[in-house]
Design a protein around this motif. Structure first.
Motif, PDB file in Angstrom:
ATOM      1  N   GLU A 139      -1.893  14.756  10.165  1.00 34.92           N
ATOM      2  CA  GLU A 139      -0.693  13.950   9.954  1.00 34.92           C
ATOM      3  C   GLU A 139      -1.117  12.516  10.248  1.00 34.92           C
ATOM      4  O   GLU A 139      -1.463  12.185  11.380  1.00 34.92           O
ATOM      5  N   ARG A 141      -0.198   8.494  10.034  1.00 38.16           N
ATOM      6  CA  ARG A 141       0.952   7.590   9.918  1.00 38.16           C
ATOM      7  C   ARG A 141       0.498   6.137   9.893  1.00 38.16           C
ATOM      8  O   ARG A 141      -0.386   5.723  10.643  1.00 38.16           O
ATOM      9  N   THR A 146       3.684   8.354   5.738  1.00 34.68           N
ATOM     10  CA  THR A 146       2.979   9.491   6.342  1.00 34.68           C
ATOM     11  C   THR A 146       2.153  10.190   5.271  1.00 34.68           C
ATOM     12  O   THR A 146       2.669  10.545   4.214  1.00 34.68           O
TER      13      THR A 146
END
Length: 250
Positions: A139, A141, A146
């Protein structure tokens, strides 16, 4: 907005085998023509090959030498041990080669994921990573954006984006793919699905299920949905470097 998939991953630079963590010395195998798909195909071929005579066994080992060039010099220790046991007759050759295929498949995944862990912060992303039995996920960011990335054993990769409302995700994908190539990992694009949804595509939808971080959810999904490179062998060669979920500061 799009979902990106790649069918094959190539390892093109010695930086892959020297730049990363404790498992990195094993990645050298990927730079010498050793790959999980070749080993998996060989394991399937051996299943149909009777090995009842010395000449048949010799022919089978000739196939091993052709499919896995220089395996004695470049296979990871766990894979080398599996084939050494097969040479002594301790385990069936097919099972040993199947274990090698699993071992190399995991190495292919970890090499790509370790490279991504180095590349993503350089592109401005704060990342969280999770590793499972046959899946690794990120993940990543950057502000309201994202990026989700899932790596599977054997090197297959999927990417998806949340929070973007225009076609800029294509530019982000190109930047990431280019950076991975410069670091020694070449991703061969198989499909690029334009879903035009700021909430993400199929990968994001899979990450929305279950508990934990998005990366951990992707690993759970990936492990549950993965197709094995080969049928479960009686023995397993387990590479070093299996890791739990962890976070990286930008």
């Amino acid at each position: 907005m799009s979902t990106y998939r790649t069918a094959t991953t190539s390892y093109t630079s010695t930086s892959v085998s020297t730049a990363f963590d404790s498992a990195s010395t094993e990645y050298e195998a990927l730079l010498h023509g050793l790959c999980s798909q070749a080993a998996a195909t060989l394991a399937a071929d051996l299943a149909d090959m009777p090995l009842a005579t010395p000449s048949a066994v010799a022919a089978a080992w000739s196939h091993v030498d052709q499919a896995l060039p220089l395996w004695r010099e470049h296979l990871p220790v766990s894979s080398l041990d599996a084939l050494t046991e097969a040479q002594t007759g301790s385990v069936p050759l097919q099972d040993a080669v199947a274990a090698v295929a699993q071992d190399l498949g995991a190495l292919e995944r970890f090499a790509a994921a370790d490279t991504a862990a180095a590349v993503l912060p350089m592109l401005g992303y704060a990342i969280e990573r999770a590793d499972g039995e046959c899946t690794s996920a990120f993940e990543a960011r950057n502000g309201h954006e994202t990026m989700l990335i899932m790596f599977r054993d054997g090197g297959a990769v999927e990417m998806d984006y949340l929070g973007l409302i225009d076609g800029s995700c294509n530019d982000r994908q190109a930047e990431f793919v280019d950076a991975m190539r410069e670091a020694g990992i070449a991703l061969d694009e198989q499909a690029n699905v334009q879903h035009h949804d700021p909430r993400g595509g199929s990968l994001a939808q899979n990450a929305a299920r279950g508990g934990g971080s998005l990366a951990e959810r992707l690993v759970s999904f990936g492990d549950q949905s993965a197709a094995r490179l080969v049928p479960q062998p009686a023995m397993q060669a387990v590479p070093t470097g299996r890791r739990r979920a962890r976070k990286y500061a930008r």
